[in-house]
Scaffold this motif. Structure first.
Motif, PDB file in Angstrom:
ATOM      1  N   ARG A  86       0.820  -1.212   0.000  1.00 24.83           N
ATOM      2  CA  ARG A  86       0.000   0.000   0.000  1.00 24.83           C
ATOM      3  C   ARG A  86       0.857   1.266   0.000  1.00 24.83           C
ATOM      4  O   ARG A  86       0.528   2.254  -0.648  1.00 24.83           O
ATOM      5  CB  ARG A  86      -0.932  -0.012   1.207  1.00 24.83           C
ATOM      6  CG  ARG A  86      -1.952  -1.141   1.131  1.00 24.83           C
ATOM      7  CD  ARG A  86      -2.702  -1.306   2.430  1.00 24.83           C
ATOM      8  NE  ARG A  86      -3.637  -2.436   2.362  1.00 24.83           N
ATOM      9  CZ  ARG A  86      -4.274  -2.929   3.416  1.00 24.83           C
ATOM     10  NH1 ARG A  86      -4.062  -2.402   4.613  1.00 24.83           N
ATOM     11  NH2 ARG A  86      -5.097  -3.947   3.276  1.00 24.83           N
ATOM     12  N   ARG A  87       1.932   1.224   0.740  1.00 26.25           N
ATOM     13  CA  ARG A  87       2.849   2.371   0.799  1.00 26.25           C
ATOM     14  C   ARG A  87       4.167   1.877   1.395  1.00 26.25           C
ATOM     15  O   ARG A  87       4.189   0.878   2.121  1.00 26.25           O
ATOM     16  CB  ARG A  87       2.269   3.498   1.659  1.00 26.25           C
ATOM     17  CG  ARG A  87       1.974   3.097   3.088  1.00 26.25           C
ATOM     18  CD  ARG A  87       1.319   4.246   3.856  1.00 26.25           C
ATOM     19  NE  ARG A  87       1.001   3.851   5.219  1.00 26.25           N
ATOM     20  CZ  ARG A  87      -0.113   3.227   5.577  1.00 26.25           C
ATOM     21  NH1 ARG A  87      -1.001   2.908   4.651  1.00 26.25           N
ATOM     22  NH2 ARG A  87      -0.340   2.922   6.835  1.00 26.25           N
ATOM     23  N   PRO A  88       5.262   2.539   1.119  1.00 28.87           N
ATOM     24  CA  PRO A  88       6.548   2.108   1.682  1.00 28.87           C
ATOM     25  C   PRO A  88       6.474   2.056   3.209  1.00 28.87           C
ATOM     26  O   PRO A  88       6.125   3.053   3.852  1.00 28.87           O
ATOM     27  CB  PRO A  88       7.525   3.183   1.204  1.00 28.87           C
ATOM     28  CG  PRO A  88       6.897   3.739  -0.025  1.00 28.87           C
ATOM     29  CD  PRO A  88       5.415   3.695   0.217  1.00 28.87           C
ATOM     30  N   PRO A  89       6.762   0.904   3.807  1.00 25.59           N
ATOM     31  CA  PRO A  89       6.673   0.791   5.264  1.00 25.59           C
ATOM     32  C   PRO A  89       7.850   1.472   5.950  1.00 25.59           C
ATOM     33  O   PRO A  89       8.850   1.811   5.298  1.00 25.59           O
ATOM     34  CB  PRO A  89       6.714  -0.730   5.495  1.00 25.59           C
ATOM     35  CG  PRO A  89       7.509  -1.252   4.334  1.00 25.59           C
ATOM     36  CD  PRO A  89       7.185  -0.348   3.177  1.00 25.59           C
ATOM     37  N   PRO A  90       7.760   1.685   7.257  1.00 21.62           N
ATOM     38  CA  PRO A  90       8.922   2.202   7.989  1.00 21.62           C
ATOM     39  C   PRO A  90      10.070   1.200   7.949  1.00 21.62           C
ATOM     40  O   PRO A  90       9.918   0.073   7.473  1.00 21.62           O
ATOM     41  CB  PRO A  90       8.385   2.392   9.414  1.00 21.62           C
ATOM     42  CG  PRO A  90       7.168   1.526   9.495  1.00 21.62           C
ATOM     43  CD  PRO A  90       6.592   1.483   8.127  1.00 21.62           C
ATOM     44  N   LEU A 101       8.308  -4.486  -5.292  1.00 25.02           N
ATOM     45  CA  LEU A 101       7.742  -3.553  -4.328  1.00 25.02           C
ATOM     46  C   LEU A 101       8.147  -2.113  -4.647  1.00 25.02           C
ATOM     47  O   LEU A 101       7.330  -1.193  -4.554  1.00 25.02           O
ATOM     48  CB  LEU A 101       8.196  -3.927  -2.915  1.00 25.02           C
ATOM     49  CG  LEU A 101       7.507  -5.150  -2.298  1.00 25.02           C
ATOM     50  CD1 LEU A 101       8.167  -5.519  -0.980  1.00 25.02           C
ATOM     51  CD2 LEU A 101       6.024  -4.890  -2.092  1.00 25.02           C
ATOM     52  N   ALA A 102       9.414  -1.931  -5.014  1.00 26.72           N
ATOM     53  CA  ALA A 102       9.859  -0.579  -5.374  1.00 26.72           C
ATOM     54  C   ALA A 102       9.071  -0.049  -6.562  1.00 26.72           C
ATOM     55  O   ALA A 102       8.700   1.137  -6.609  1.00 26.72           O
ATOM     56  CB  ALA A 102      11.355  -0.590  -5.682  1.00 26.72           C
ATOM     57  N   GLY A 103       8.782  -0.938  -7.539  1.00 32.38           N
ATOM     58  CA  GLY A 103       7.983  -0.524  -8.686  1.00 32.38           C
ATOM     59  C   GLY A 103       6.565  -0.141  -8.297  1.00 32.38           C
ATOM     60  O   GLY A 103       6.009   0.842  -8.801  1.00 32.38           O
ATOM     61  N   VAL A 104       5.965  -0.911  -7.388  1.00 28.03           N
ATOM     62  CA  VAL A 104       4.609  -0.606  -6.913  1.00 28.03           C
ATOM     63  C   VAL A 104       4.596   0.725  -6.171  1.00 28.03           C
ATOM     64  O   VAL A 104       3.695   1.559  -6.366  1.00 28.03           O
ATOM     65  CB  VAL A 104       4.096  -1.740  -6.001  1.00 28.03           C
ATOM     66  CG1 VAL A 104       2.808  -1.337  -5.294  1.00 28.03           C
ATOM     67  CG2 VAL A 104       3.871  -3.010  -6.813  1.00 28.03           C
ATOM     68  N   TRP A 105       5.586   0.926  -5.324  1.00 30.55           N
ATOM     69  CA  TRP A 105       5.640   2.182  -4.560  1.00 30.55           C
ATOM     70  C   TRP A 105       5.871   3.383  -5.480  1.00 30.55           C
ATOM     71  O   TRP A 105       5.271   4.435  -5.293  1.00 30.55           O
ATOM     72  CB  TRP A 105       6.741   2.107  -3.510  1.00 30.55           C
ATOM     73  CG  TRP A 105       6.475   1.085  -2.448  1.00 30.55           C
ATOM     74  CD1 TRP A 105       5.259   0.714  -1.959  1.00 30.55           C
ATOM     75  CD2 TRP A 105       7.444   0.296  -1.763  1.00 30.55           C
ATOM     76  NE1 TRP A 105       5.413  -0.258  -1.001  1.00 30.55           N
ATOM     77  CE2 TRP A 105       6.741  -0.533  -0.856  1.00 30.55           C
ATOM     78  CE3 TRP A 105       8.834   0.198  -1.804  1.00 30.55           C
ATOM     79  CZ2 TRP A 105       7.391  -1.443  -0.019  1.00 30.55           C
ATOM     80  CZ3 TRP A 105       9.486  -0.692  -0.974  1.00 30.55           C
ATOM     81  CH2 TRP A 105       8.758  -1.511  -0.091  1.00 30.55           C
ATOM     82  N   ALA A 106       6.765   3.220  -6.460  1.00 32.48           N
ATOM     83  CA  ALA A 106       7.030   4.321  -7.391  1.00 32.48           C
ATOM     84  C   ALA A 106       5.782   4.653  -8.201  1.00 32.48           C
ATOM     85  O   ALA A 106       5.449   5.824  -8.414  1.00 32.48           O
ATOM     86  CB  ALA A 106       8.184   3.948  -8.320  1.00 32.48           C
ATOM     87  N   ALA A 107       5.064   3.598  -8.644  1.00 33.58           N
ATOM     88  CA  ALA A 107       3.842   3.820  -9.413  1.00 33.58           C
ATOM     89  C   ALA A 107       2.765   4.481  -8.559  1.00 33.58           C
ATOM     90  O   ALA A 107       1.897   5.199  -9.081  1.00 33.58           O
ATOM     91  CB  ALA A 107       3.324   2.498  -9.976  1.00 33.58           C
ATOM     92  N   GLY A 108       2.817   4.251  -7.252  1.00 34.89           N
ATOM     93  CA  GLY A 108       1.841   4.854  -6.353  1.00 34.89           C
ATOM     94  C   GLY A 108       2.167   6.278  -5.957  1.00 34.89           C
ATOM     95  O   GLY A 108       1.436   6.889  -5.161  1.00 34.89           O
ATOM     96  N   GLY A 109       3.264   6.816  -6.470  1.00 36.67           N
ATOM     97  CA  GLY A 109       3.599   8.207  -6.218  1.00 36.67           C
ATOM     98  C   GLY A 109       4.484   8.451  -5.017  1.00 36.67           C
ATOM     99  O   GLY A 109       4.639   9.605  -4.588  1.00 36.67           O
ATOM    100  N   ALA A 110       5.078   7.397  -4.448  1.00 37.42           N
ATOM    101  CA  ALA A 110       5.966   7.592  -3.300  1.00 37.42           C
ATOM    102  C   ALA A 110       7.231   8.314  -3.746  1.00 37.42           C
ATOM    103  O   ALA A 110       7.701   8.132  -4.878  1.00 37.42           O
ATOM    104  CB  ALA A 110       6.336   6.236  -2.690  1.00 37.42           C
ATOM    105  N   PRO A 111       7.790   9.155  -2.894  1.00 40.58           N
ATOM    106  CA  PRO A 111       9.041   9.839  -3.237  1.00 40.58           C
ATOM    107  C   PRO A 111      10.134   8.836  -3.587  1.00 40.58           C
ATOM    108  O   PRO A 111      10.222   7.767  -2.988  1.00 40.58           O
ATOM    109  CB  PRO A 111       9.380  10.615  -1.963  1.00 40.58           C
ATOM    110  CG  PRO A 111       8.086  10.761  -1.244  1.00 40.58           C
ATOM    111  CD  PRO A 111       7.296   9.535  -1.551  1.00 40.58           C
TER     112      PRO A 111
END
Length: 328
Positions: free
Chosen positions: A153-157, A189-199
């Motif tokens: 869903r979003r990059p975790p801590p 996971l990095a691809g999913v996070w990048a596609a979701g707009g994470a920095p």
């Protein structure tokens, strides 16, 4: 669970567990002071070794190796009690599957269904009764699935990313077929996070931490195998399994039939399961049937090994070539 003695793969896992307790060596060799090995994955044997060590009635100084890993004589009852580990892992896998289904759907009914399908799986129960590693594999895979559902869903801590990687490492140490996940999961996971707009900085850091978590858990075993055997593979039989699958005649469509056939016989799937049985696909899925995919792949792999030995070639490379030809 019954007092049935260990069988086939279960003997391997129990032998490695006994050797860990008696000699401090991971090996499936049935001899005093065996040389280190890597034929099987280490996590399930390690859990069994803890069970043997803690069991109040099992004494490796008194009970012989065959008595323990074959369940002979008076040891059968004591060794059978170790199946409680498999039962605990099955229940843990069922609970984790329920949590994963709830995390995916947000509804209670799918969670209850997922829990029941795992807890009452006849196939998984049969493997547990034979000391196979499938319950441990189911538990680690369910835990990894739950972790991935939350992480996607979003990059975790930092701790969360390390935890997801650690779960991937545990899955590798339970079932070596998951070893590619150590490299694939951080990228996906990095691809999913990048596609979701994470920095960019955040998804790069989280992906690196997932990779680090996996290597911290599985890395020491991979380093041990690289030093001792010249390969970082978790298990010495990974190539055998992959090439045997590639050399079989099992079509991709049969994997869907396999899911239906090995799923519990619940009403919504009953007609589909009956169609699979009547289609004859069951023969291909039967590991013991002479015309099954397992036996066909195994026979072709043995033929490749004999051909390689006769020609002086490396059987590993030859099997890879023939498996790719079969897939194409």
């Amino acid at each position: 669970m019954s007092y049935a003695p260990p069988a086939k793969d279960g003997v391997h896992y129990l032998t490695a567990a006994y050797n860990l307790v008696a000699y401090g060596t991971f090996s499936r060799a049935r001899e005093p002071h065996p040389k280190p090995g890597r034929y099987r994955e280490p996590l399930w044997s390690g859990l069994l070794a803890v069970g043997i060590w803690l069991h109040p009635s099992i004494d490796t100084d008194v009970d012989s190796g065959p008595c323990i890993y074959r369940g002979e004589g008076a040891c059968l009852g004591k060794v059978s009690q170790l199946k409680a580990l498999s039962v605990a892992l099955m229940l843990g896998a069922a609970w984790l599957a329920a949590l994963a289904a709830f995390a995916l759907t947000g509804r209670v009914v799918p969670a209850v269904v997922a829990c029941g399908m795992v807890a009452f799986s006849l196939g998984l129960g049969g493997e547990a009764n034979r000391f196979y590693s499938e319950p441990a594999g189911a538990a680690t895979l369910a835990a990894l699935s739950l972790g991935l559902l939350h992480a996607a869903r979003r990059p975790p801590p930092r701790r969360g990313a390390l935890g997801v990687g650690a779960l991937a490492g545990l899955a590798c140490l339970t079932k070596a077929i998951f070893q590619p996940l150590l490299l694939v999961l951080p990228v996906l996971l990095a691809g999913v996070w990048a596609a979701g707009g994470a920095p960019r900085r955040r998804w790069l850091r989280s992906g690196a931490l997932v990779l680090l978590g996996g290597l911290l858990v599985a890395g020491p075993w991979m380093l041990r195998n690289q030093i001792r055997f010249g390969s970082p593979a978790i298990s010495g039989r990974q190539h055998n399994l992959l090439y045997r699958a590639g050399l079989s005649e099992l079509l991709f469509s049969a994997y869907g039939d396999a899911f239906l056939y090995f799923t519990p016989d619940v009403f919504p799937l009953r007609a589909s399961r009956r169609a699979v049985v009547e289609s004859g696909t069951v023969r291909l899925l039967d590991n013991h049937h002479p015309a099954g995919a397992y036996q066909a792949g195994h026979a072709r792999l043995m033929a490749v090994k004999r051909e390689a030995a006769a020609s002086g070639r490396d059987w590993d490379g030859m099997a890879r070539e023939k498996a790719l030809e079969q897939i194409r």
